[in-house]
Design a protein around this motif. Structure first.
Motif, mmCIF file in Angstrom:
data_model
loop_
_atom_site.group_PDB
_atom_site.id
_atom_site.type_symbol
_atom_site.label_atom_id
_atom_site.label_comp_id
_atom_site.label_asym_id
_atom_site.label_seq_id
_atom_site.Cartn_x
_atom_site.Cartn_y
_atom_site.Cartn_z
ATOM 1 N N TYR A 142 0.847 -1.192 0.000
ATOM 2 C CA TYR A 142 0.000 0.000 0.000
ATOM 3 C C TYR A 142 0.883 1.243 0.000
ATOM 4 N N SER A 143 0.276 2.403 0.190
ATOM 5 C CA SER A 143 0.979 3.684 0.167
ATOM 6 C C SER A 143 1.572 3.902 -1.227
ATOM 7 N N ASP A 144 2.893 4.054 -1.346
ATOM 8 C CA ASP A 144 3.489 4.307 -2.663
ATOM 9 C C ASP A 144 3.294 3.137 -3.624
ATOM 10 N N ILE A 145 3.008 1.959 -3.097
ATOM 11 C CA ILE A 145 2.777 0.782 -3.939
ATOM 12 C C ILE A 145 1.497 0.949 -4.757
ATOM 13 N N THR A 146 0.672 1.929 -4.406
ATOM 14 C CA THR A 146 -0.552 2.240 -5.154
ATOM 15 C C THR A 146 -0.288 2.355 -6.647
ATOM 16 N N ALA A 147 0.810 2.972 -7.031
ATOM 17 C CA ALA A 147 1.104 3.148 -8.458
ATOM 18 C C ALA A 147 1.265 1.800 -9.154
ATOM 19 N N LEU A 148 1.955 0.866 -8.514
ATOM 20 C CA LEU A 148 2.122 -0.470 -9.088
ATOM 21 C C LEU A 148 0.786 -1.198 -9.170
ATOM 22 N N LEU A 149 0.021 -1.152 -8.098
ATOM 23 C CA LEU A 149 -1.241 -1.897 -8.043
ATOM 24 C C LEU A 149 -2.172 -1.491 -9.182
ATOM 25 N N ASN A 150 -2.306 -0.197 -9.405
ATOM 26 C CA ASN A 150 -3.254 0.284 -10.404
ATOM 27 C C ASN A 150 -2.708 0.177 -11.828
ATOM 28 N N ALA A 151 -1.436 0.459 -12.011
ATOM 29 C CA ALA A 151 -0.851 0.352 -13.350
ATOM 30 C C ALA A 151 -0.854 -1.093 -13.829
ATOM 31 N N SER A 217 -26.750 2.993 -3.197
ATOM 32 C CA SER A 217 -25.844 1.868 -3.434
ATOM 33 C C SER A 217 -25.359 1.891 -4.872
ATOM 34 N N ALA A 218 -24.191 1.317 -5.079
ATOM 35 C CA ALA A 218 -23.603 1.278 -6.422
ATOM 36 C C ALA A 218 -22.665 0.093 -6.510
ATOM 37 N N ARG A 219 -22.484 -0.392 -7.714
ATOM 38 C CA ARG A 219 -21.533 -1.468 -7.986
ATOM 39 C C ARG A 219 -20.480 -0.970 -8.953
ATOM 40 N N GLY A 220 -19.304 -1.546 -8.848
ATOM 41 C CA GLY A 220 -18.234 -1.199 -9.762
ATOM 42 C C GLY A 220 -16.954 -1.899 -9.357
ATOM 43 N N ARG A 221 -16.001 -1.911 -10.258
ATOM 44 C CA ARG A 221 -14.700 -2.498 -9.931
ATOM 45 C C ARG A 221 -13.882 -1.494 -9.123
ATOM 46 N N LEU A 222 -13.103 -2.009 -8.199
ATOM 47 C CA LEU A 222 -12.350 -1.185 -7.274
ATOM 48 C C LEU A 222 -11.053 -0.675 -7.893
ATOM 49 N N ILE A 223 -10.810 0.618 -7.750
ATOM 50 C CA ILE A 223 -9.500 1.191 -8.062
ATOM 51 C C ILE A 223 -9.160 2.167 -6.931
ATOM 52 N N GLY A 224 -7.885 2.490 -6.805
ATOM 53 C CA GLY A 224 -7.528 3.500 -5.830
ATOM 54 C C GLY A 224 -6.373 3.113 -4.950
ATOM 55 N N GLY A 225 -6.346 3.737 -3.777
ATOM 56 C CA GLY A 225 -5.265 3.582 -2.821
ATOM 57 C C GLY A 225 -4.873 4.947 -2.297
ATOM 58 N N ASN A 226 -3.591 5.228 -2.293
ATOM 59 C CA ASN A 226 -3.087 6.483 -1.768
ATOM 60 C C ASN A 226 -3.456 7.650 -2.688
ATOM 61 N N LEU A 227 -4.058 8.691 -2.110
ATOM 62 C CA LEU A 227 -4.530 9.831 -2.896
ATOM 63 C C LEU A 227 -3.398 10.506 -3.660
ATOM 64 N N THR A 228 -2.262 10.717 -3.012
ATOM 65 C CA THR A 228 -1.124 11.357 -3.671
ATOM 66 C C THR A 228 -0.692 10.586 -4.911
ATOM 67 N N LEU A 229 -0.630 9.276 -4.790
ATOM 68 C CA LEU A 229 -0.176 8.454 -5.913
ATOM 69 C C LEU A 229 -1.214 8.388 -7.017
ATOM 70 N N MET A 230 -2.490 8.360 -6.663
ATOM 71 C CA MET A 230 -3.521 8.357 -7.703
ATOM 72 C C MET A 230 -3.446 9.640 -8.529
ATOM 73 N N CYS A 231 -3.191 10.759 -7.864
ATOM 74 C CA CYS A 231 -3.040 12.011 -8.597
ATOM 75 C C CYS A 231 -1.780 12.003 -9.466
ATOM 76 N N SER A 232 -0.723 11.353 -8.986
ATOM 77 C CA SER A 232 0.527 11.326 -9.752
ATOM 78 C C SER A 232 0.398 10.531 -11.044
ATOM 79 N N LEU A 233 -0.608 9.650 -11.137
ATOM 80 C CA LEU A 233 -0.807 8.851 -12.346
ATOM 81 C C LEU A 233 -1.623 9.588 -13.410
ATOM 82 N N LEU A 234 -2.303 10.661 -13.023
ATOM 83 C CA LEU A 234 -3.145 11.374 -13.981
ATOM 84 C C LEU A 234 -2.302 11.931 -15.126
ATOM 85 N N GLY A 235 -2.804 11.761 -16.345
ATOM 86 C CA GLY A 235 -2.117 12.295 -17.514
ATOM 87 C C GLY A 235 -0.920 11.488 -17.965
ATOM 88 N N THR A 236 -0.672 10.335 -17.330
ATOM 89 C CA THR A 236 0.439 9.470 -17.714
ATOM 90 C C THR A 236 -0.101 8.260 -18.483
#
Length: 348
Positions: A142-151, A217-236
């Protein structure tokens, strides 16, 4: 060292030379096939890697090895596990090489990250996504590993796991969440519910309460993790697809105005309008001195205009009692009861 200090230090460093090659062979987007790794069983071999920062001392690494062994697994150490280059766990190429080797190694059954810190976005262009697709394994951190998990989920279709790092003790709560998701493979099952509290009359647990910002209620696939890292992936090239997802977010050591800034970035980029629901986990150690909004105010205000269920307070983030959230798995968010419910198997 706090993440924002690391980022300031990094600004003076050269950018990754391999970024231009992010779309090279082996980095094709997911074909839509969902890959479920094998569940954990006693006696399996866990590859231990440091894709971001390293522990401060070698003894901390040996502690992490003992933690993994205490869970019933054998440990295979990354070749560069003990390397350090200031705030990074060795050069980018060495960290990426260790990571790639673990997925290519037939003796390794799962890959655990020793810790987060900073550094995973730097190695994203260097990962062998084709090999990862061909050898689906549990990836946990978790934490900085967020980038790996989502990518990796976005590129490979592999379900990855936002959960405890190796260099931490597993509380009873953390071990149970770890076991029900990664060992027993339970579903449907609630994720991140508050730990049980036993107190005397007149005492009520405040710390782990769930706040319901918006019901439904809502359904969907899970994405996310650390907010800082999710923002760092935007536009990449590694930005995840937010459409129709359940987005979960957490962070640590961030003042409310910085949380506001990052959520505003997601909003201005249109990402908050694309998701089916939002789960805010723990925003621990927030700096709230001086004239400032509270974290609750910021989270409530930034999600106020969304017509999706929004809850806050599940056991996701930099906390001792921590759940495991499968990135890419189908889930239901019940905004009325404040429950996040896993809806499908995530391990085979």
């Amino acid at each position: 060292m706090e993440r924002r200090t690391l980022i300031k230090s990094l600004m003076a460093a050269p950018l990754l030379s391999g970024l231009a090659a992010a779309g090279s062979a082996g980095a094709a987007p997911s074909t839509g096939e969902l890959l479920r790794p094998a569940r954990l069983r006693r006696g399996m071999t866990v590859g231990l890697v440091t894709p971001a920062s390293n522990a401060w001392e070698d003894e901390d690494i040996r502690f992490a090895i003992d933690v993994v062994k205490s869970l019933g697994f054998k440990v295979k150490e990354g070749a560069n596990l003990y390397q350090r280059t200031q705030y990074l766990a060795g050069p980018d190429a060495a960290r990426a090489e260790d990571f790639n080797r673990m997925f290519a190694d037939p003796e390794v059954d799962a890959v655990f990250c020793l810790r987060g810190g900073y550094g995973t976005p730097r190695i994203l262009p260097m990962l062998d996504y084709a090999t990862i697709r061909q050898n689906p394994k549990i990836l946990l951190g978790y934490s900085d590993i967020t980038a790996l998990l989502n990518a990796i989920h976005e590129r490979c279709g592999l379900i990855t796991f936002h959960g405890p790092i190796a260099a931490q003790n597993f509380t009873d709560y953390t071990l149970e969440e770890f076991s029900k998701v990664l060992v027993r493979g339970e579903f449907p099952v609630r994720l991140g519910e508050a730990p049980p509290f036993e107190g005397s009359p007149g005492r009520v647990e405040r710390r782990n309460r769930v706040t319901r910002f918006r019901g439904g209620s809502a359904r969907g696939r899970l994405i996310g993790g650390n907010l800082t890292l999710m923002c760092s992936l935007l536009g990449t090239p590694f930005e995840p697809d937010f459409r129709d997802k359940i987005l979960f977010l957490e962070d640590v050591g961030e003042a409310p105005y910085r949380i506001d800034r990052m959520l505003t970035q997601l909003w201005l980029a249109g990402k908050l309008d694309e998701v089916n629901g939002i789960v805010f986990g723990k925003f621990t150690d927030a700096e709230t001195s001086g004239n400032t909004f509270s974290v609750e105010h910021v989270l409530r205000e930034r999600s106020a205009g969304l017509e999706v269920p929004v809850v806050r307070g599940l056991m996701i983030g930099h906390v001792d009692d921590q759940t495991v959230v499968p990135v890419g798995a189908m889930a239901e968010l019940d905004g009325d009861s404040g429950a996040l419910i896993l809806q499908e198997p995530v391990v085979s």
